[in-house]
Design an enzyme around this catalytic site. Structure first.
Site, PDB file in Angstrom:
ATOM      1  N   ILE A  13       0.827  -1.214   0.000  1.00  0.00           N
ATOM      2  CA  ILE A  13       0.000   0.000   0.000  1.00  0.00           C
ATOM      3  C   ILE A  13       0.863   1.266   0.000  1.00  0.00           C
ATOM      4  O   ILE A  13       0.555   2.225  -0.733  1.00  0.00           O
ATOM      5  CB  ILE A  13      -1.015  -0.006   1.176  1.00  0.00           C
ATOM      6  CG1 ILE A  13      -2.040   1.119   1.003  1.00  0.00           C
ATOM      7  CG2 ILE A  13      -0.332   0.083   2.528  1.00  0.00           C
ATOM      8  CD1 ILE A  13      -3.251   0.989   1.930  1.00  0.00           C
ATOM      9  N   THR A  43       0.801  -6.149   2.612  1.00  0.00           N
ATOM     10  CA  THR A  43      -0.545  -5.564   2.535  1.00  0.00           C
ATOM     11  C   THR A  43      -1.578  -6.607   2.156  1.00  0.00           C
ATOM     12  O   THR A  43      -2.684  -6.663   2.710  1.00  0.00           O
ATOM     13  CB  THR A  43      -0.543  -4.431   1.481  1.00  0.00           C
ATOM     14  OG1 THR A  43       0.316  -3.399   1.930  1.00  0.00           O
ATOM     15  CG2 THR A  43      -1.941  -3.871   1.246  1.00  0.00           C
ATOM     16  N   GLN A  47      -6.019  -8.677   7.164  1.00  0.00           N
ATOM     17  CA  GLN A  47      -7.384  -9.210   7.193  1.00  0.00           C
ATOM     18  C   GLN A  47      -8.380  -8.181   7.716  1.00  0.00           C
ATOM     19  O   GLN A  47      -9.382  -7.860   7.092  1.00  0.00           O
ATOM     20  CB  GLN A  47      -7.445 -10.441   8.098  1.00  0.00           C
ATOM     21  CG  GLN A  47      -6.709 -11.641   7.570  1.00  0.00           C
ATOM     22  CD  GLN A  47      -6.901 -12.854   8.467  1.00  0.00           C
ATOM     23  OE1 GLN A  47      -7.514 -12.793   9.522  1.00  0.00           O
ATOM     24  NE2 GLN A  47      -6.347 -13.978   8.052  1.00  0.00           N
ATOM     25  N   GLU A 113     -11.884  -3.368  16.802  1.00  0.00           N
ATOM     26  CA  GLU A 113     -10.722  -4.198  17.138  1.00  0.00           C
ATOM     27  C   GLU A 113     -10.179  -3.743  18.489  1.00  0.00           C
ATOM     28  O   GLU A 113     -10.686  -2.773  19.074  1.00  0.00           O
ATOM     29  CB  GLU A 113      -9.668  -4.116  16.029  1.00  0.00           C
ATOM     30  CG  GLU A 113     -10.155  -4.810  14.753  1.00  0.00           C
ATOM     31  CD  GLU A 113      -9.107  -4.899  13.667  1.00  0.00           C
ATOM     32  OE1 GLU A 113      -7.916  -4.880  13.977  1.00  0.00           O
ATOM     33  OE2 GLU A 113      -9.503  -4.975  12.503  1.00  0.00           O
ATOM     34  N   HIS A 226       1.005 -10.874  17.304  1.00  0.00           N
ATOM     35  CA  HIS A 226      -0.451 -10.982  17.242  1.00  0.00           C
ATOM     36  C   HIS A 226      -0.857 -12.171  18.104  1.00  0.00           C
ATOM     37  O   HIS A 226      -0.284 -13.247  17.990  1.00  0.00           O
ATOM     38  CB  HIS A 226      -0.906 -11.188  15.791  1.00  0.00           C
ATOM     39  CG  HIS A 226      -2.351 -10.875  15.584  1.00  0.00           C
ATOM     40  ND1 HIS A 226      -3.353 -11.656  16.111  1.00  0.00           N
ATOM     41  CD2 HIS A 226      -2.969  -9.864  14.925  1.00  0.00           C
ATOM     42  CE1 HIS A 226      -4.528 -11.123  15.772  1.00  0.00           C
ATOM     43  NE2 HIS A 226      -4.320 -10.042  15.053  1.00  0.00           N
ATOM     44  N   ARG A 271      -3.107  -5.508  22.337  1.00  0.00           N
ATOM     45  CA  ARG A 271      -2.510  -6.716  21.771  1.00  0.00           C
ATOM     46  C   ARG A 271      -1.389  -7.316  22.602  1.00  0.00           C
ATOM     47  O   ARG A 271      -1.273  -8.528  22.726  1.00  0.00           O
ATOM     48  CB  ARG A 271      -1.932  -6.345  20.415  1.00  0.00           C
ATOM     49  CG  ARG A 271      -2.434  -7.230  19.357  1.00  0.00           C
ATOM     50  CD  ARG A 271      -1.998  -6.739  18.035  1.00  0.00           C
ATOM     51  NE  ARG A 271      -3.191  -6.593  17.233  1.00  0.00           N
ATOM     52  CZ  ARG A 271      -3.163  -6.267  15.952  1.00  0.00           C
ATOM     53  NH1 ARG A 271      -2.021  -6.030  15.364  1.00  0.00           N
ATOM     54  NH2 ARG A 271      -4.271  -6.172  15.283  1.00  0.00           N
ATOM     55  N   HIS A 332       4.149 -10.255  14.162  1.00  0.00           N
ATOM     56  CA  HIS A 332       3.146  -9.712  13.252  1.00  0.00           C
ATOM     57  C   HIS A 332       3.545  -8.375  12.637  1.00  0.00           C
ATOM     58  O   HIS A 332       3.328  -8.155  11.458  1.00  0.00           O
ATOM     59  CB  HIS A 332       1.839  -9.554  14.042  1.00  0.00           C
ATOM     60  CG  HIS A 332       0.684  -9.066  13.241  1.00  0.00           C
ATOM     61  ND1 HIS A 332       0.175  -9.775  12.170  1.00  0.00           N
ATOM     62  CD2 HIS A 332      -0.090  -7.953  13.358  1.00  0.00           C
ATOM     63  CE1 HIS A 332      -0.866  -9.115  11.668  1.00  0.00           C
ATOM     64  NE2 HIS A 332      -1.029  -7.998  12.353  1.00  0.00           N
ATOM     65  N   GLU A 356       5.385  -0.047   6.731  1.00  0.00           N
ATOM     66  CA  GLU A 356       5.918  -0.754   7.903  1.00  0.00           C
ATOM     67  C   GLU A 356       7.428  -0.584   8.057  1.00  0.00           C
ATOM     68  O   GLU A 356       7.939  -0.627   9.182  1.00  0.00           O
ATOM     69  CB  GLU A 356       5.551  -2.249   7.828  1.00  0.00           C
ATOM     70  CG  GLU A 356       5.853  -2.991   9.121  1.00  0.00           C
ATOM     71  CD  GLU A 356       5.351  -4.413   9.134  1.00  0.00           C
ATOM     72  OE1 GLU A 356       4.550  -4.793   8.243  1.00  0.00           O
ATOM     73  OE2 GLU A 356       5.759  -5.164  10.039  1.00  0.00           O
ATOM     74  N   ARG A 367       1.423  -0.801  18.451  1.00  0.00           N
ATOM     75  CA  ARG A 367       0.519  -0.249  17.432  1.00  0.00           C
ATOM     76  C   ARG A 367      -0.952  -0.569  17.714  1.00  0.00           C
ATOM     77  O   ARG A 367      -1.309  -1.702  18.036  1.00  0.00           O
ATOM     78  CB  ARG A 367       0.906  -0.847  16.082  1.00  0.00           C
ATOM     79  CG  ARG A 367       0.078  -0.376  14.924  1.00  0.00           C
ATOM     80  CD  ARG A 367       0.576  -1.026  13.654  1.00  0.00           C
ATOM     81  NE  ARG A 367       0.386  -2.459  13.722  1.00  0.00           N
ATOM     82  CZ  ARG A 367      -0.650  -3.082  13.217  1.00  0.00           C
ATOM     83  NH1 ARG A 367      -1.586  -2.419  12.602  1.00  0.00           N
ATOM     84  NH2 ARG A 367      -0.740  -4.392  13.310  1.00  0.00           N
ATOM     85  N   LEU A 373      -2.466  -0.060   7.562  1.00  0.00           N
ATOM     86  CA  LEU A 373      -2.804   0.225   6.160  1.00  0.00           C
ATOM     87  C   LEU A 373      -2.984   1.726   5.967  1.00  0.00           C
ATOM     88  O   LEU A 373      -2.556   2.303   4.966  1.00  0.00           O
ATOM     89  CB  LEU A 373      -4.077  -0.528   5.756  1.00  0.00           C
ATOM     90  CG  LEU A 373      -3.968  -2.058   5.660  1.00  0.00           C
ATOM     91  CD1 LEU A 373      -5.328  -2.676   5.352  1.00  0.00           C
ATOM     92  CD2 LEU A 373      -2.960  -2.476   4.591  1.00  0.00           C
TER      93      LEU A 373
HETATM   94  C1  SIN Z   1      -6.046  -8.371  12.321  1.00  0.00           C
HETATM   95  O1  SIN Z   1      -6.868  -8.521  11.426  1.00  0.00           O
HETATM   96  O2  SIN Z   1      -6.165  -8.864  13.438  1.00  0.00           O
HETATM   97  C2  SIN Z   1      -4.825  -7.574  12.040  1.00  0.00           C
HETATM   98  C3  SIN Z   1      -5.117  -6.160  12.141  1.00  0.00           C
HETATM   99  C4  SIN Z   1      -3.830  -5.393  12.291  1.00  0.00           C
HETATM  100  O3  SIN Z   1      -2.784  -5.983  12.510  1.00  0.00           O
HETATM  101  O4  SIN Z   1      -3.892  -4.174  12.261  1.00  0.00           O
END
Ligand code: SIN
Length: 490
Positions: A13, A43, A47, A113, A226, A271, A332, A356, A367, A373
């Protein structure tokens, strides 16, 4: 030797955004992708989605959440909140027609999230990155002024007294000098770790290029893990089970079915907190994993909302609509990288960084989900525009003679990834980090001139950064050190 106004290294991206914005300023752009398929990038594997707040949401709330989660720099968060929504709307939605999911009334569907105070992440089912990448690659291939070179390996930056003026690259078996202002958009470094959600090429290539050319890098030890990658007995690459699954109701449980995250935000805690809880719980479990319980959805909902995750689970014999999904943490995202300002300018004249690979100050030590993105889009766009208006690059003469490095044995690659997982992983200690550095040094003595040379350089910088920071902050957790300040997750 090839001459362009701009050489963009990386086609995710950030790279695509840089190429598009520069070309629209009238620059002639070379876009280099490492993989022969120009759509292959980090990118592509995203998900969850991209932040795009409801227009009624005050921007201060997003800025607050970003800074609370990572303790980063307010100016960077303000820039993202100010410019991100307009770019998503204008470029991704209106111009490129990325098919983000909408509700029955036609409004964008926003999911939640971890550590977000509200639902503000738009998505294309659970393959948002692929949808964005496909649209951006199509756009750069059609963009007048952009020439895409796929299957190119950048071996070195062309750098000297006057700063950076291009790259030396391997293309179709030949060494080429490609001259121009240079934008690094090479993505992350998760593939230095034994278990990662990243594709195999995520080896910190851009960071190695920048380090060798003398550009400043920072915060490399803030590697985000992650908490929920699919647990499979075989294999090192881990399939991501998006945080959006928890954002839409799933909870993390142990073998006994009891929820394991003891935090006011439960399974949607930051996270780093969740990753550490999972890490500790799996150490006491057989098999070594915990479970994501997403069985509360009405029949058919999970499969429709998360089709890629559903399909992957079914491949390993799990029906997420009826059974719990076994999960483990995996490397991640790199919060640190090549130091870059608001326009992506690095400390080396002629070199920009975005996405990144860059350390813009946005993420601090941890983060906030789905900022990546958007950061790639905003900083990529700004870097391309800024570089396009910065005059001509002059190559150093004579051009350096560089030979492509020899391959390294598979066992050496494996050892590097094990060392990083064991010594530079979720829980770190000074003794472990020191041991890791020594092991990397042994590998460097034997394989430093092979393809392993650059990954070893980056890996060592990560461990040295972690050893130097004698307190825990965000995703850098030292078991032998106190918790530092400024990051909610820590
Ligand atoms: C995810 O879909 O859990 C990843 C989202 C991210 O890392 O920003």
């Amino acid at each position: 030797m090839l001459r362009f106004d701009l050489v963009v290294v990386g086609g995710g991206i950030a790279g695509c955004a840089a190429a598009l914005s520069a070309a629209r300023e009238g620059a002639r752009v070379a876009l280099l992708t490492r993989h022969p398929d120009p759509e292959e990038s980090n990118t592509r594997y995203a998900q969850g989605g991209i932040i795009h707040p409801d227009p009624d949401e005050p921007p201060e709330l997003l800025i607050h959440d970003i800074l609370e989660a990572g303790g980063g720099e307010p100016e960077a968060a303000r820039l993202l909140a100010a410019e991100g929504p307009e770019l998503v709307e204008r470029l991704l939605i209106e111009e490129l027609g990325v098919p983000f999911d909408r509700d029955e009334g036609g409004a964008l569907h926003r999911t939640r999230e971890a550590a977000h105070s509200t639902a503000r992440v738009i998505h294309r089912r659970d393959t948002t990155g692929a949808a964005i990448q496909e649209a951006l690659t199509r756009a750069v291939l059609a963009q007048e002024g952009v020439q895409v070179f796929a299957g190119v390996r950048a071996l070195s930056l062309l750098s000297g007294e006057g700063g950076c003026s291009g790259v030396v690259a391997l293309y179709r078996g030949e060494i080429l000098g490609i001259v121009g202002h240079t934008v690094l958009a090479t993505g992350g470094l998760g593939a230095l770790y034994r278990h990662t959600t990243n594709p195999p090429g995520a080896l910190g290539e851009g960071i190695a290029l920048a380090l060798r050319a003398g550009a400043r890098v920072a915060d490399l030890h803030y590697v985000q893990f992650h908490p929920t990658a699919l647990y499979e007995k075989e294999g090192e690459r881990r399939f991501l089970v998006s945080e959006a699954v928890r954002g839409e109701g799933a909870v993390l449980v142990g073998e006994d079915g009891e929820e394991i995250v003891d935090h006011p935000l439960g399974s949607l805690a930051p996270r780093d907190v969740v990753a550490r809880v999972v890490w500790s719980a799996m150490a006491e479990s057989d098999p070594p994993c915990v479970y994501l319980d997403a069985t509360g959805h009405p029949p058919g909902r999970f499969a429709a909302r998360f089709p890629a995750i559903y399909a992957r689970c079914r491949e390993i014999g799990i029906d997420p609509e009826r059974e719990r999904i076994p999960v483990v943490p995996a490397a991640h995202y790199s919060c640190g990288g090549v130091e870059a300002d608001a326009n992506g300018r690095t400390t080396l004249e002629g070199l920009w960084a975005a996405g990144e690979v860059a350390r813009t100050g946005l993420h601090g030590a941890n983060r906030l989900a789905s900022t990546s993105l958007l950061e790639g889009l905003v900083w990529g766009w700004r870097a391309g525009r800024d570089a396009a208006s910065s005059g001509c690059a002059r190559p150093p003469l004579p051009l350096p003679q560089i030979a492509p490095p020899a391959p390294a044995p598979e066992a050496a690659w494996r050892r590097l990834r094990e060392v990083m997982w064991e010594c530079g992983g979720i829980l770190r200690t000074a003794a472990g980090l020191q041991r890791g550095i020594e092991e990397l040094e042994e590998l460097r003595e034997r394989y430093g001139r092979t393809e392993l040379g650059s990954p070893l350089l980056v890996a060592r910088a990560i461990l040295e950064g972690a050893l130097a920071e004698g307190e825990s902050r965000g995703c850098h957790h030292r078991e032998d050190a106190p918790v530092g300040s400024g990051v909610r997750g820590a």
